[in-house]
Design a protein around this motif. Structure first.
Motif, mmCIF file in Angstrom:
data_model
loop_
_atom_site.group_PDB
_atom_site.id
_atom_site.type_symbol
_atom_site.label_atom_id
_atom_site.label_comp_id
_atom_site.label_asym_id
_atom_site.label_seq_id
_atom_site.Cartn_x
_atom_site.Cartn_y
_atom_site.Cartn_z
ATOM 1 N N PHE A 225 39.918 50.988 47.638
ATOM 2 C CA PHE A 225 39.235 50.272 46.556
ATOM 3 C C PHE A 225 40.057 49.036 46.205
ATOM 4 O O PHE A 225 41.293 49.030 46.336
ATOM 5 N N SER A 226 39.364 47.970 45.746
ATOM 6 C CA SER A 226 40.052 46.721 45.401
ATOM 7 C C SER A 226 40.790 46.862 44.084
ATOM 8 O O SER A 226 40.411 47.668 43.217
ATOM 9 N N ALA A 227 41.881 46.080 43.963
ATOM 10 C CA ALA A 227 42.662 46.106 42.732
ATOM 11 C C ALA A 227 41.822 45.650 41.542
ATOM 12 O O ALA A 227 41.981 46.146 40.424
ATOM 13 N N THR A 228 40.903 44.697 41.775
ATOM 14 C CA THR A 228 40.061 44.198 40.692
ATOM 15 C C THR A 228 39.193 45.304 40.106
ATOM 16 O O THR A 228 39.103 45.458 38.881
ATOM 17 N N SER A 229 38.536 46.088 40.988
ATOM 18 C CA SER A 229 37.656 47.151 40.492
ATOM 19 C C SER A 229 38.432 48.243 39.780
ATOM 20 O O SER A 229 37.930 48.857 38.833
ATOM 21 N N LEU A 230 39.687 48.497 40.203
ATOM 22 C CA LEU A 230 40.491 49.521 39.545
ATOM 23 C C LEU A 230 40.959 49.068 38.165
ATOM 24 O O LEU A 230 40.848 49.798 37.177
ATOM 25 N N ILE A 231 41.473 47.824 38.079
ATOM 26 C CA ILE A 231 42.037 47.339 36.814
ATOM 27 C C ILE A 231 40.940 47.090 35.788
ATOM 28 O O ILE A 231 41.108 47.373 34.596
ATOM 29 N N THR A 232 39.801 46.550 36.233
ATOM 30 C CA THR A 232 38.719 46.258 35.289
ATOM 31 C C THR A 232 37.930 47.498 34.879
ATOM 32 O O THR A 232 37.093 47.422 33.986
ATOM 33 N N GLY A 233 38.154 48.637 35.573
ATOM 34 C CA GLY A 233 37.499 49.870 35.170
ATOM 35 C C GLY A 233 36.170 50.128 35.838
ATOM 36 O O GLY A 233 35.472 51.091 35.451
ATOM 37 N N ARG A 234 35.791 49.304 36.827
ATOM 38 C CA ARG A 234 34.527 49.548 37.500
ATOM 39 C C ARG A 234 34.597 50.758 38.432
ATOM 40 O O ARG A 234 33.574 51.334 38.772
ATOM 41 N N ARG A 235 35.814 51.110 38.843
ATOM 42 C CA ARG A 235 36.000 52.283 39.688
ATOM 43 C C ARG A 235 36.825 53.313 38.924
ATOM 44 O O ARG A 235 37.987 53.080 38.601
ATOM 45 N N ARG A 236 36.225 54.483 38.664
ATOM 46 C CA ARG A 236 36.932 55.565 37.973
ATOM 47 C C ARG A 236 36.986 56.828 38.819
ATOM 48 O O ARG A 236 37.654 57.799 38.452
#
Length: 566
Positions: A225-236
Motif C-alpha cells: 500500500f502507498s504511504a499516502t493512503s496509509l497516512i491519510t487514513g484511506r487504508r485501514r
C-alpha cells in the motif's frame, strides 16, 4: 559589365584553377579556397561577390584587423590563429593562466572578458554549497572545469550524479528528474507503525516504488500500500473489514437481480464485497455489492433492455393519442406509433407516454392558444377600434384596427391590450401640432409656403427649396430638423452634411458659420483665439494645415484651452 574570367583570377579567398570539364556545366569554374578546399562555382556567383567556400563568413569584416598585444578585460591577445580557415580567431592568455581561442567579434564587442573563470559575481564565486541539500539532491563538490565555476556536482537520492548551476539549485530544481515518480512520503520510514488493522513490515524492494510499503493485516493477509493512503487514513485494512457494519454482514447468496442469480461470495479476502453471479444466458461473472444494489440486471447480454421494453401499450389511450403498434425498427423497441384524434400519426417513447409529456401530436397546443385568445371585436382604445380578426393564417393572434383618421392596420393582441398603439401614427401628438402655423418659416434650405390643400396630405406643408424644387413635408419632419433640403438630389445636400461642423474647435480656430461660395463649394468662417476671423476649408482644419488666422498663436503649443501668455 565585363564578365570575362580567366584561369588564375582571384575572388576573395577563391582562386580559379580550371574550367568545369562537365559538358552540362559550361558556365562554372573549379576554384580553390585559401583553406584548401576545391569547389565548383558558376560565373554569376563569382561576379556577384562570392568570396570563399563558406569557411570564412566573418573574414571579410575582420580579416584586416590586428589585435596582437591588445587587452580585453582579463584577456591578452597573443597571436592570430595560423589556420587560414579560422583567420579571425585569436589565441588569448587569461590572467588565471589559461590559454583559449576567441573570435574577433566577441572580443571587440566586449562579450568575452575572461576564459570563464570570472563568470558571475563575487558572491557566486565565493559561494560554497558543498554538503547542502536541495530536495533530493546533495551537493558534493564545485565543478572543476575552468569555464563552469558556477556549476556543482550533485548526487540524487536515486544514486545518479549530475552537474547543476547555482541558479538551478536556487530556482527550485529538486532532483535529477527521477522525482517525477517520487511522491511526498518517499523519504518517510514507516517500518513498524500501525495504521488501523495494518502493520508496516518493510519498504517495497523496487526503487521505482519507494512510496509502497509491505503491510500485514490482522487477518493474516499481506499486501503493498502507498504511504499516502496509509497516512491519510484511506487504508485501514487489507479489505477484509471494508464496510464491516453492513456489507460484510450482508448475505446475497440465492437472491435474484434481474437476469442475475447470486451463487456465492468471492473467496479472495481482498474482495469480500464481490459476488459470483450466474446470468440467465449461462455466463458467470464477479460483481460488487454496490452494482447489484444499484440495479445491474445482467452480465451484459441484455444491455439496453429494461422493464419498459416488456410493457405492451397497444390499444391504450393517452390524452388524444391512441397506441396503434410498436415501432417497425427493431432497434427502437421503446418507441410506439400513436394516432391522434386529428388524424396525424406520431412516434413517441414509452417514458414520454407514461409520464404524460405528450397527450397529442401537437395540435392541442394550437387549439389551446386559439381557445384562450379573447374576442376584441368592437373594442375601442384611444383612437383605435377593432374591426375583425386578421385574415393572415400566420398571424392568428392579430386584429385589424381602424384609426379615427380612417386608416386600417394590424395589431397583435398583446400590443393592443397593453396600449402600445394609440393610433396608426397620423394622430401622434396631433393636439400639440394642430394649432402650429409654419407658413413663411425657414428650416435649413426649405421655406414653408402654405399648408397642403390636398386631402391626402392634410397634415403636411408645401415647402420651397433653395434649389428650386417643391416638396411636401410633415410638421414633425420640419420641427425636429429631420429635413433641411428637398431630398437626395438636392444640390445643397452636401452643405447640409457639413453643418455638423458648426461649433467645433480645431486647434486655435472655432467654426462659426458656413459660407456658400457656389452651389458646389463652400468655406468655413472660423474665429481665432486672438479675436480675428478667417476662412478655411474642411481639409485645412481636419488635417492641421491651418491652426490659426496667421497670428503669433501658431508659435505657442496648445494645451487644452490654455491661452498663450501676453
Amino acid at each position: 559589365m565585363n564578365t570575362t574570367i580567366n584561369i588564375g583570377d582571384r575572388f576573395g579567398h577563391l582562386t580559379v584553377i580550371a574550367k568545369d570539364p562537365r559538358s552540362l556545366h559550361r558556365g562554372s569554374w573549379l576554384c580553390r579556397c585559401d583553406c584548401g578546399k576545391e569547389i565548383y562555382v558558376i560565373t554569376s556567383d563569382l561576379v556577384r561577390g562570392i568570396k570563399s567556400c563558406g569557411c570564412s563568413h566573418f573574414s571579410d569584416k575582420y580579416s584586416s584587423i590586428d589585435l596582437t598585444g591588445q587587452r580585453f578585460g582579463h584577456l591578452t591577445v597573443i597571436s592570430r590563429d595560423n589556420s587560414a580557415r579560422n583567420n579571425t580567431k585569436w589565441l588569448c592568455h587569461c590572467d588565471c593562466g589559461n590559454d583559449v581561442y576567441f573570435y574577433t567579434g566577441p572580443l571587440i564587442k566586449g562579450k568575452r572578458r575572461s576564459c570563464g573563470c570570472k563568470t558571475g559575481t563575487k558572491e557566486i564565486q565565493n559561494l560554497d554549497l558543498v554538503g547542502q541539500r536541495f530536495g533530493y539532491l546533495t551537493v558534493i563538490v564545485r565543478d572543476s572545469r575552468p569555464r563552469r565555476t558556477s556549476s556543482w556536482l550533485c548526487r540524487c537520492d536515486c544514486g545518479k550524479e549530475i552537474y547543476l548551476l547555482t541558479s538551478d539549485l536556487r530556482g527550485g530544481v529538486k532532483s535529477c528528474g527521477c522525482s517525477q515518480r517520487v511522491r511526498k512520503y518517499t523519504l518517510f520510514d514507516l517500518t513498524g507503525r500501525q495504521f488501523g488493522h495494518l502493520k508496516v513490515i518493510a519498504r517495497h524492494p523496487d526503487p521505482l516504488h519507494k512510496s509502497q510499503w509491505l503491510c500485514r493485516c490482522d487477518c493474516g493477509n499481506e499486501g503493498y500500500f502507498s504511504a499516502t493512503s496509509l497516512i491519510t487514513g484511506r487504508r485501514r485494512s487489507c479489505g477484509c473489514v471494508t464496510g464491516t457494519n453492513y456489507l460484510n454482514t450482508l448475505n446475497l447468496v440465492g437472491e435474484r437481480f434481474g437476469h442475475l442469480t447470486v451463487i456465492a461470495r468471492n473467496k479472495n479476502p481482498l474482495y469480500r464485497s464481490n459476488w459470483l453471479c450466474r446470468c440467465d444466458c449461462g455466463n458467470e461473472v464477479y460483481l460488487r455489492t454496490s452494482l447489484l444494489l444499484k440495479g445491474l440486471r445482467s452480465c451484459g447480454c441484455h444491455t439496453g433492455t429494461s422493464e419498459l421494453e416488456i410493457i405492451d401499450l397497444i390499444g391504450q389511450k393517452f390524452g388524444r393519442l391512441t397506441v396503434i403498434s410498436r415501432h417497425r425498427n427493431p432497434k427502437r423497441t421503446r418507441t410506439w406509433i400513436c394516432r391522434c384524434e386529428c388524424g396525424n400519426e406520431v412516434s413517441l417513447t414509452t417514458s414520454r407516454l407514461l409520464n404524460g409529456h405528450d397527450i397529442s401530436c401537437g395540435c392541442s397546443r394550437s387549439r389551446n392558444r386559439k381557445f384562450h385568445i379573447p374576442d376584441l371585436i368592437g373594442k375601442h382604445i384611444k383612437h383605435l377600434t377593432v374591426i375583425s380578426h386578421s385574415n393572415n393564417p400566420l398571424r392568428k393572434s392579430s386584429w385589424i384596427c381602424r384609426c379615427d383618421c380612417g386608416n386600417t392596420f394590424e395589431v397583435t393582441t398583446s400590443a393592443f391590450l397593453r396600449g402600445a398603439y394609440s393610433s396608426c401614427g397620423c394622430l401622434k401628438s396631433i393636439r400639440d401640432k394642430a394649432s402650429i402655423d409654419l407658413t413663411g418659416k425657414r428650416f435649413g434650405h426649405l421655406t414653408v409656403i402654405a399648408r397642403s390643400s390636398d386631402t391626402d396630405y392634410k397634415s403636411k406643408w408645401h415647402c420651397f427649396c433653395d434649389c428650386g424644387n417643391d416638396v411636401y413635408l410633415s410638421t414633425s419632419q420640419l420641427i425636429n430638423n429631420q429635413k433641411a433640403t428637398c431630398g437626395r438630389n438636392c444640390k445643397y445636400l452636401r452643405l447640409q452634411n457639413k453643418e455638423t461642423l458648426i461649433g467645433k474647435r480645431f486647434h486655435h480656430l472655432t467654426v462659426k458659420r458656413i459660407l456658400e461660395i457656389s452651389p458646389h463649394d463652400f468655406r468655413l468662417l472660423c474665429l481665432c483665439d486672438c479675436g480675428e476671423y478667417t476662412l478655411a476649408t474642411t481639409s485645412q482644419l481636419t488635417q492641421g494645415i491651418k491652426r490659426s488666422c496667421g497670428c503669433n498663436l501658431k508659435k505657442w503649443p496648445l494645451h487644452g484651452s490654455q491661452q498663450p501668455k501676453s
